[in-house]
Write an enzyme that holds these catalytic residues in place. Sequence first.
Site, PDB file in Angstrom:
ATOM      1  N   SER A   1      -1.217   6.547   3.901  1.00  0.00           N
ATOM      2  CA  SER A   1      -1.514   5.570   2.851  1.00  0.00           C
ATOM      3  C   SER A   1      -2.988   5.573   2.460  1.00  0.00           C
ATOM      4  CB  SER A   1      -1.143   4.162   3.320  1.00  0.00           C
ATOM      5  OG  SER A   1      -1.586   3.209   2.373  1.00  0.00           O
TER       6      SER A   1
ATOM      7  N   LYS B   1      10.251  -4.421   1.587  1.00  0.00           N
ATOM      8  CA  LYS B   1       9.947  -5.290   0.442  1.00  0.00           C
ATOM      9  C   LYS B   1      11.021  -6.337   0.174  1.00  0.00           C
ATOM     10  CE  LYS B   1       6.915  -1.996  -1.791  1.00  0.00           C
ATOM     11  NZ  LYS B   1       6.643  -1.143  -2.949  1.00  0.00           N
TER      12      LYS B   1
ATOM     13  N   GLY C   1      17.076   4.460  -8.181  1.00  0.00           N
ATOM     14  CA  GLY C   1      16.591   3.783  -6.977  1.00  0.00           C
ATOM     15  C   GLY C   1      16.462   2.300  -7.231  1.00  0.00           C
ATOM     16  N   ALA C   2      17.336   1.501  -6.626  1.00  0.00           N
ATOM     17  CA  ALA C   2      17.364   0.053  -6.864  1.00  0.00           C
ATOM     18  C   ALA C   2      16.869  -0.729  -5.652  1.00  0.00           C
ATOM     19  CB  ALA C   2      18.773  -0.385  -7.255  1.00  0.00           C
ATOM     20  N   GLY C   3      16.021  -0.106  -4.834  1.00  0.00           N
ATOM     21  CA  GLY C   3      15.421  -0.790  -3.694  1.00  0.00           C
ATOM     22  C   GLY C   3      14.217  -1.605  -4.118  1.00  0.00           C
TER      23      GLY C   3
ATOM     24  N   TYR D   1       3.527   9.282  -5.138  1.00  0.00           N
ATOM     25  CA  TYR D   1       2.289   9.940  -5.617  1.00  0.00           C
ATOM     26  C   TYR D   1       1.627  10.787  -4.533  1.00  0.00           C
ATOM     27  CZ  TYR D   1      -0.272   6.295  -3.180  1.00  0.00           C
ATOM     28  OH  TYR D   1      -0.775   5.469  -2.212  1.00  0.00           O
TER      29      TYR D   1
END
Length: 286
Positions: free
Chosen positions: A24, A77, A137-139, A232
């Site tokens: 990260s 999340k 992607g529906a997370g 990314y």
Amino acid sequence: AMKADMIGHKTLRLGLIGGNITASRSPVLHTVCALSVGGNASYNLLIPAELGTDFSATLSRCAASGFDGVNVTYPYKEDAAALIPAGDPVVAAMGSANTIRFTAEGPRAFNTDYTGFVAAFRERFGDMAPGRVLVIGAGGVGRAVAFGLAELGAEGIGLCDVDTAKAASLAGAIRLQSAAPPVQASEPRRAGDLSGFDGVVNCTPLGMVDQPGSALPTGVTGRPVWAFDAVYTPDRTKFRTQVEGLGAAFLSGYELYFHQGVQAFEIFTGRRPDADWVRTTLAHRP
């Protein structure tokens, strides 16, 4: 207000709770945001599986040890939104949170993926309308980006996820929003033919350093005008190569990362970083 006034006199304690986060760039982003307002920040990477604990216990440990706030990433999340009172009503509607501020009244959940995506889209594409968009992607991040697309005035949103129940639940959540565009959960195989869509977004982890591949099948067809990849790292994903090959103007996941981070820092501290200075400073760091 007290916290904002104290920024010069204390080191802000911030962190990120997530699964696959060792690469990260958030620590350097928040450190530079703090410098831009004349303060200091520490930013810890907290991986529940490595700490031998779960998300909820990790969060409690942060609160108990005096953290000012934490970011939350994949795969927590949705847990964050379910567990923590919303600091902004849209968080409850969207069911996803990436930013938690610890307050005297307890933790509060926010979502700067949603506002950050809107800012990144506007900066890259001006006042262009998103048109009809396929969201794969529906997370956690997919939920935020889909709400962002509704906010940007998308004409229609198609949602696909290998977990069809997730896509259906997100479609239902968007329909409850005021002025919601037509939205439908699509079959995952729909991703092979993008005709009829103006935009396509990847909100799956496919393409990340540890998860090679693409959410789009080989030989995908269509003529999307624009595309966005939430991944990314690496900078050039297979998805990016595919959509640029179809002629799409590309919005990098780095832009979402940048905007969500600057906005999260403001939620944590009440101070708005100098975004241009932060961006330039980051560009000169490894």
